[in-house]
Design an enzyme around this catalytic site. Structure first.
Site, short mmCIF file in Angstrom:
data_model
loop_
_atom_site.label_atom_id
_atom_site.label_comp_id
_atom_site.label_asym_id
_atom_site.label_seq_id
_atom_site.Cartn_x
_atom_site.Cartn_y
_atom_site.Cartn_z
N HIS A 46 -3.32 -5.34 5.63
CA HIS A 46 -2.28 -5.99 6.44
C HIS A 46 -1.36 -6.82 5.56
CE1 HIS A 46 -5.25 -9.19 5.93
NE2 HIS A 46 -4.24 -10.04 6.09
N THR A 48 0.48 -10.41 6.07
CA THR A 48 0.53 -11.56 6.98
C THR A 48 1.98 -11.87 7.33
OG1 THR A 48 -1.51 -12.48 6.09
CG2 THR A 48 -0.07 -13.99 7.30
N MET A 136 5.68 -15.41 0.57
CA MET A 136 5.51 -14.36 -0.43
C MET A 136 4.83 -13.17 0.25
SD MET A 136 3.20 -14.28 -3.91
CE MET A 136 1.67 -14.19 -2.95
N HIS A 138 2.84 -10.05 0.88
CA HIS A 138 1.86 -9.35 0.05
C HIS A 138 0.82 -8.68 0.94
CE1 HIS A 138 -0.16 -13.17 0.94
NE2 HIS A 138 -1.29 -12.53 0.70
N SER A 140 -3.12 -7.92 0.67
CA SER A 140 -4.33 -8.18 -0.12
C SER A 140 -5.20 -6.93 -0.23
CB SER A 140 -5.13 -9.33 0.48
OG SER A 140 -4.49 -10.57 0.24
N TYR A 143 -10.53 -9.96 -1.44
CA TYR A 143 -10.74 -11.39 -1.28
C TYR A 143 -11.94 -11.78 -2.14
CZ TYR A 143 -7.93 -11.45 3.09
OH TYR A 143 -6.93 -11.36 4.03
#
Length: 202
Positions: A46, A48, A136, A138, A140, A143
């Protein structure tokens, strides 16, 4: 005391932009390979759109639907594989904040209104969310609380596992409201609350 039950019912919510299914499957394979080498929890690919914000469930749904009504599908292009400085930004695909405009000659909507940054700004407005740092965009891939050396190895590994990842581009046509308790690093409590398919018919 009257506000007690309401406060207790609040949760932490985020809005995510979801890649199309074929891109999602590709990213899941890459993310799974990275997890098998470097550890970390499993999560959906995803971008954000609205960061973690504390809201009551009804309020969160209302704000999400209001935001979705103002959004259209928009283009996304990967510009780099990067590493960050904290758990939720360990290794990620950096998204070009201003990719080339889609060809939409039949629309009066300007490109600026359908960019990844404008989509976040508009959505944050509906949620009353203010970014503490510049947005920003992005996506991911991993994590974790890794060392700088481990993060760099994971970043390089991502590029090696999917050699075409830097040419990845796609259109976002679905966004989702997620319950995302950032204190839960296992992500076991994270769940999708509502899904919205975006339409050009605005």
């Amino acid at each position: 005391m009257a506000g007690g039950p309401t406060e207790a019912a609040k949760g932490v919510y985020s809005v995510w932009a979801l890649p199309p299914e074929d891109v999602r499957d590709r990213l899941k394979r890459l993310m799974g390979a990275l997890r098998s080498e470097f550890g970390g929890p499993k999560f959906e690919p995803h971008i954000t759109v609205v960061g973690a914000i504390s809201l009551g469930p009804d309020d969160a749904r209302r704000r999400f639907r209001s935001a979705c009504a103002a959004l259209s599908p928009y283009p996304v292009r990967v510009s780099a594989v990067s590493r960050g400085t904290f758990f939720y930004q360990c290794v990620f695909l950096l998204i070009d904040p201003s990719p080339e405009a889609r060809s939409t000659p039949s629309q009066s909507t300007s490109f600026l209104e359908i960019s990844v940054v404008a989509t976040s700004a508009r959505s944050c407005g509906h949620f009353g969310y203010e970014n503490t740092t510049p947005y920003m965009p992005h996506l991911s891939l991993l994590y974790g609380d890794l060392t700088e050396e481990e993060k760099e190895r994971a970043r390089q590994r991502a590029e090696a596992l999917d050699k075409e990842i830097l040419s990845l581009s796609f259109e976002v046509s679905a966004v989702a409201l997620y319950k995302t308790d950032t204190e839960d690093k296992s992500l076991e409590s994270w769940e999708q609350v509502e899904l919205c398919h975006l339409s050009d018919d605005k």
